[in-house]
Scaffold this active site. Structure first.
Site, PDB file in Angstrom:
ATOM      1  N   TRP A 115      -8.205  -3.949  -2.631  1.00  0.00           N
ATOM      2  CA  TRP A 115      -7.958  -3.715  -1.202  1.00  0.00           C
ATOM      3  C   TRP A 115      -9.217  -3.310  -0.478  1.00  0.00           C
ATOM      4  O   TRP A 115      -9.451  -3.699   0.669  1.00  0.00           O
ATOM      5  CB  TRP A 115      -6.817  -2.724  -1.001  1.00  0.00           C
ATOM      6  CG  TRP A 115      -5.525  -3.367  -1.400  1.00  0.00           C
ATOM      7  CD1 TRP A 115      -4.755  -3.093  -2.499  1.00  0.00           C
ATOM      8  CD2 TRP A 115      -4.883  -4.476  -0.752  1.00  0.00           C
ATOM      9  NE1 TRP A 115      -3.684  -3.944  -2.560  1.00  0.00           N
ATOM     10  CE2 TRP A 115      -3.729  -4.798  -1.505  1.00  0.00           C
ATOM     11  CE3 TRP A 115      -5.171  -5.223   0.395  1.00  0.00           C
ATOM     12  CZ2 TRP A 115      -2.876  -5.847  -1.138  1.00  0.00           C
ATOM     13  CZ3 TRP A 115      -4.305  -6.261   0.749  1.00  0.00           C
ATOM     14  CH2 TRP A 115      -3.179  -6.560  -0.011  1.00  0.00           C
ATOM     15  N   ASP A 194      -7.755   4.052   3.867  1.00  0.00           N
ATOM     16  CA  ASP A 194      -6.536   3.258   3.694  1.00  0.00           C
ATOM     17  C   ASP A 194      -5.664   4.001   2.691  1.00  0.00           C
ATOM     18  O   ASP A 194      -5.990   4.083   1.506  1.00  0.00           O
ATOM     19  CB  ASP A 194      -6.917   1.864   3.173  1.00  0.00           C
ATOM     20  CG  ASP A 194      -5.702   0.982   2.870  1.00  0.00           C
ATOM     21  OD1 ASP A 194      -4.560   1.472   2.978  1.00  0.00           O
ATOM     22  OD2 ASP A 194      -5.909  -0.201   2.520  1.00  0.00           O
ATOM     23  N   LYS A 218       5.673   0.998   1.689  1.00  0.00           N
ATOM     24  CA  LYS A 218       5.742   1.624   0.365  1.00  0.00           C
ATOM     25  C   LYS A 218       6.472   2.953   0.487  1.00  0.00           C
ATOM     26  O   LYS A 218       7.645   3.045   0.186  1.00  0.00           O
ATOM     27  CB  LYS A 218       4.348   1.830  -0.233  1.00  0.00           C
ATOM     28  CG  LYS A 218       3.702   0.529  -0.715  1.00  0.00           C
ATOM     29  CD  LYS A 218       2.709   0.041   0.267  1.00  0.00           C
ATOM     30  CE  LYS A 218       1.854  -1.088  -0.284  1.00  0.00           C
ATOM     31  NZ  LYS A 218       1.028  -1.661   0.783  1.00  0.00           N
TER      32      LYS A 218
HETATM   33  N1  PMP Z   1      -4.118  -1.776   1.537  1.00  0.00           N
HETATM   34  C1  PMP Z   1      -3.409  -1.413   0.478  1.00  0.00           C
HETATM   35  C2  PMP Z   1      -3.879  -0.256  -0.342  1.00  0.00           C
HETATM   36  C3  PMP Z   1      -2.252  -2.114   0.138  1.00  0.00           C
HETATM   37  O1  PMP Z   1      -1.543  -1.761  -0.934  1.00  0.00           O
HETATM   38  C4  PMP Z   1      -1.833  -3.203   0.939  1.00  0.00           C
HETATM   39  C5  PMP Z   1      -0.585  -3.991   0.667  1.00  0.00           C
HETATM   40  N2  PMP Z   1      -0.037  -3.950  -0.566  1.00  0.00           N
HETATM   41  C6  PMP Z   1      -2.615  -3.538   2.029  1.00  0.00           C
HETATM   42  C7  PMP Z   1      -3.733  -2.800   2.311  1.00  0.00           C
HETATM   43  C8  PMP Z   1      -2.229  -4.652   2.938  1.00  0.00           C
HETATM   44  O2  PMP Z   1      -1.232  -4.184   3.758  1.00  0.00           O
HETATM   45  P1  PMP Z   1      -0.427  -5.068   4.798  1.00  0.00           P
HETATM   46  O3  PMP Z   1       0.283  -6.106   4.019  1.00  0.00           O
HETATM   47  O4  PMP Z   1       0.457  -4.056   5.445  1.00  0.00           O
HETATM   48  O5  PMP Z   1      -1.402  -5.658   5.746  1.00  0.00           O
END
Ligand code: PMP
Length: 382
Positions: A115, A194, A218
């Site tokens: 991520w 994040d 989550k």
């Molecule tokens: N950052 C993290 C740590 C994630 O776990 C996720 C999705 N699993 C995201 C970003 C992406 O998030 P979104 O799908 O809400 O854009």
């Protein structure tokens, strides 16, 4: 202590424990609340998703949701809570568009999993330079620790530093200490975290960060709403091309209603927040989450079939990836675990193997059931 029934009912009315990483398990009581209120919200004769977001009834919903979130995280008064759309990936662009309008045009990123890799790539599209200041990739896409602060090669003048404090795919979790945050602030920069996949899993000190953000799907609620916690002094540094709907100042001044907010998702997030408060808040969650994680990691470490490669201080309490030392057993493991009511254990395609996500709404009984299954599977097959 988590009380009440929290096991979701599967299609055959057998209890199913849902280990999905995203979108993830919700507390059963929240789903039941929703169901009760679905057709007639608070005596209005309509559902919550059919009413004006500016009317008195919905204004109370969003206000209560925001206030409960503030209480749960003890968010200081000099921070705004924004409910937005576009997910954490959307924020990867929205953040530079909100923070790079000032003199500083450099964005630093610490990489500890998939991520933060994505976040850095997006920042690089907007920043003059977007250096990776530390990276725990072992060269083959495996991440087994979080780079500690003394290894960060910080730019002299970054606008902010991206960190992802829980890497959902690689199962790496880390929180900066107060010293780290103080050193970053002293250099005129700030931490932008994040926290998509572990927000509300334990108490945090919000004042250590300039921005905390994440998708809701989550620990907070269904997909559709993105939370941003931002310090007031960071609200007015927009890039000229920042879209109005994503301009934090406009969103803050309009109480997250500059455009129509995702009303249903925010309402459900509010129910989850109230459920969390009734469980004892983030302190109670930390106790139960530590117990759940210890059960599962101990079972993995004490077996000869299963393995988790993340170094102990960095193991995630929310996302537990693990591998079978005999990979030819993977398909059988997944089939039999699903039949035993243990759903969605397949690992992310980037890393393979298995992953158990054990968010706030996963009761400890679910982890006990998983451990019992794993032990029996090993006894019979290995
Ligand atoms: N950052 C993290 C740590 C994630 O776990 C996720 C999705 N699993 C995201 C970003 C992406 O998030 P979104 O799908 O809400 O854009």
């Amino acid at each position: 202590v988590i009380t009440g029934v929290q096991v979701s009912e599967g299609p055959f009315m057998n209890p199913v424990f849902n280990f999905a990483a995203v979108p993830a398990v919700l507390p059963l009581t929240v789903l039941q609340n929703m169901q009760e209120e679905l057709l007639d919200f608070k005596g209005t004769g309509t559902s919550v998703m059919e009413m004006s977001h500016r009317g008195a009834v919905y204004t109370e919903v969003i206000t209560r949701t925001r206030e409960t979130f503030r209480r749960l995280l003890n968010i200081p008064d000099n921070y705004q809570v924004l409910f937005m759309q576009g997910g954490a990936i959307g924020q990867n662009a929205i953040i530079p568009l909100n923070l790079l309008g000032g003199a500083r045009k450099t964005v630093d990123t610490v990489i500890a999993g998939a991520w933060s890799v994505k976040t850095q790539k997006e920042a690089a599209r907007y920043a003059d330079t977007a250096p990776i200041i530390a990276n725990s990739d072992d060269g083959e896409g495996r991440f087994t620790y979080y780079p500690e602060f003394d290894t960060w090669q910080r730019s002299t003048e970054s606008a902010y530093i991206n960190i992802c404090t829980n890497e959902t795919i690689h199962g790496v979790e880390w929180y900066p200490s107060a010293d780290v945050s103080a050193a970053v602030e002293a250099s005129g920069s700030t931490l932008v975290a994040d926290m998509s996949s572990h927000i509300l899993s334990r108490p945090i000190d919000v004042s250590q960060y300039g921005v905390i953000y994440g998708g809701a799907q989550k620990n907070i609620g269904p997909a559709g709403v993105t939370f941003v916690i931002v310090r007031n002094d960071l609200l007015d540094q927009q890039h000229a091309l920042c879209p109005s709907a994503f301009n934090w100042r406009l969103v803050a001044d309009n109480d997250s209603m500059y455009n129509t907010p995702p009303t249903l998702s925010i309402y459900i997030a509010g129910l989850v927040f109230e459920w969390l408060e009734a469980q004892g808040g983030t302190a109670a969650m930390a106790t139960i989450n530590d117990a759940k994680a210890a059960l599962l990691y101990d079972a993995i470490d004490n077996s000869s079939l299963y393995r988790n490669d993340v170094q102990k201080p960095y193991r995630s309490c929310m996302n537990v990836p693990f591998f079978l030392n005999d990979e030819s057993l993977n398909a059988k493991f997944l089939e039999q675990s699903a039949n035993a009511g243990l759903a969605a254990l397949k690992g992310h395609k980037m890393v393979g193997g298995m992953r158990a996500s054990i968010y706030n709404a996963m009761p400890i009984e679910g982890v006990r059931a998983l451990v019992a299954f794993m032990q029996e599977f090993e006894r019979v097959n290995y």
